[in-house]
Design a protein around this motif. Structure first.
Motif, PDB file in Angstrom:
ATOM      1  N   GLY A  97       0.817  -1.438  -0.013  1.00 46.25           N
ATOM      2  CA  GLY A  97       0.112   0.190  -0.147  1.00 46.25           C
ATOM      3  C   GLY A  97       0.837   1.232   0.268  1.00 46.25           C
ATOM      4  O   GLY A  97       0.375   2.335  -0.256  1.00 46.25           O
ATOM      5  N   TRP A  98       2.202   1.126   0.101  1.00 48.70           N
ATOM      6  CA  TRP A  98       3.150   2.370   0.074  1.00 48.70           C
ATOM      7  C   TRP A  98       4.113   2.517  -0.971  1.00 48.70           C
ATOM      8  O   TRP A  98       4.355   3.423  -1.499  1.00 48.70           O
ATOM      9  CB  TRP A  98       3.720   2.326   1.730  1.00 48.70           C
ATOM     10  N   GLY A  99       4.753   1.395  -1.200  1.00 45.52           N
ATOM     11  CA  GLY A  99       5.780   1.076  -2.259  1.00 45.52           C
ATOM     12  C   GLY A  99       6.701   0.024  -2.074  1.00 45.52           C
ATOM     13  O   GLY A  99       6.545  -0.793  -1.533  1.00 45.52           O
ATOM     14  N   TYR A 100       7.991   0.460  -2.722  1.00 45.43           N
ATOM     15  CA  TYR A 100       9.031  -0.517  -2.686  1.00 45.43           C
ATOM     16  C   TYR A 100      10.143  -0.010  -2.059  1.00 45.43           C
ATOM     17  O   TYR A 100      10.637   1.215  -2.416  1.00 45.43           O
ATOM     18  CB  TYR A 100       9.233  -1.163  -3.936  1.00 45.43           C
ATOM     19  N   LEU A 101      11.217  -0.787  -1.299  1.00 41.86           N
ATOM     20  CA  LEU A 101      12.376  -0.331  -0.865  1.00 41.86           C
ATOM     21  C   LEU A 101      13.281  -1.383  -1.232  1.00 41.86           C
ATOM     22  O   LEU A 101      13.254  -2.635  -1.343  1.00 41.86           O
ATOM     23  CB  LEU A 101      12.180   0.036   0.716  1.00 41.86           C
ATOM     24  N   ALA A 102      14.793  -0.815  -1.207  1.00 44.18           N
ATOM     25  CA  ALA A 102      15.791  -1.947  -1.212  1.00 44.18           C
ATOM     26  C   ALA A 102      16.855  -1.122  -0.433  1.00 44.18           C
ATOM     27  O   ALA A 102      16.965  -0.173  -0.423  1.00 44.18           O
ATOM     28  CB  ALA A 102      16.327  -1.984  -2.589  1.00 44.18           C
ATOM     29  N   ILE A 103      17.530  -1.987   0.339  1.00 42.92           N
ATOM     30  CA  ILE A 103      18.769  -1.620   1.024  1.00 42.92           C
ATOM     31  C   ILE A 103      19.967  -2.102   0.481  1.00 42.92           C
ATOM     32  O   ILE A 103      20.098  -3.262  -0.127  1.00 42.92           O
ATOM     33  CB  ILE A 103      18.801  -2.252   2.592  1.00 42.92           C
TER      34      ILE A 103
END
Length: 122
Positions: A97-103
């Motif tokens: 519901g918000w987005g995508y992240l990557a570390i």
């Protein structure tokens, strides 16, 4: 141009950390997810303009440190770019519901995150 948009602050004691940052910098906190021990905060620049926003939650592992996130239009595009430039992608995931992240790690071993806004993330 991509820029820093979010800073995550891991804590051992959320209430103590919230009090510290509020007392020191007047950061405002809100808890958007009642089921999670995670708060969003907003900052204000020296001239009163809106500053970088961030989040504060319980530390996930003993080594977890403050992580800064850079906003990008596409996680897939930028994870490819990071690897081609000599960096590493440690993990990536949706935030439903918000987005995508990557570390990621840069070529010097510094950790950073990238973030793609996407309300359809699952």
């Amino acid at each position: 141009m991509a820029t820093f948009i979010h800073i995550d602050v891991p804590t051992d004691d959320l209430e103590r950390a919230k009090k510290f940052y509020f007392d020191l910098f007047d950061w405002e906190f809100e808890k958007p997810f009642p089921e999670m021990d995670y708060y969003l905060y907003k900052t204000t620049g020296l001239n009163g303009e809106e500053g970088i926003r961030g989040g504060m939650g319980l530390r996930g592992e003993p080594e977890q440190r403050i992580t800064s996130y850079i906003g990008v239009p596409s996680i897939e595009e930028y994870t490819d770019k990071i690897e081609k430039a000599g960096g590493k992608v440690l993990n990536q995931m949706p935030v439903p519901g918000w987005g995508y992240l990557a570390i990621c790690l840069d070529t010097e071993g510094n950790m950073f995150g990238i973030w793609e806004d996407n309300s359809e993330a699952v």
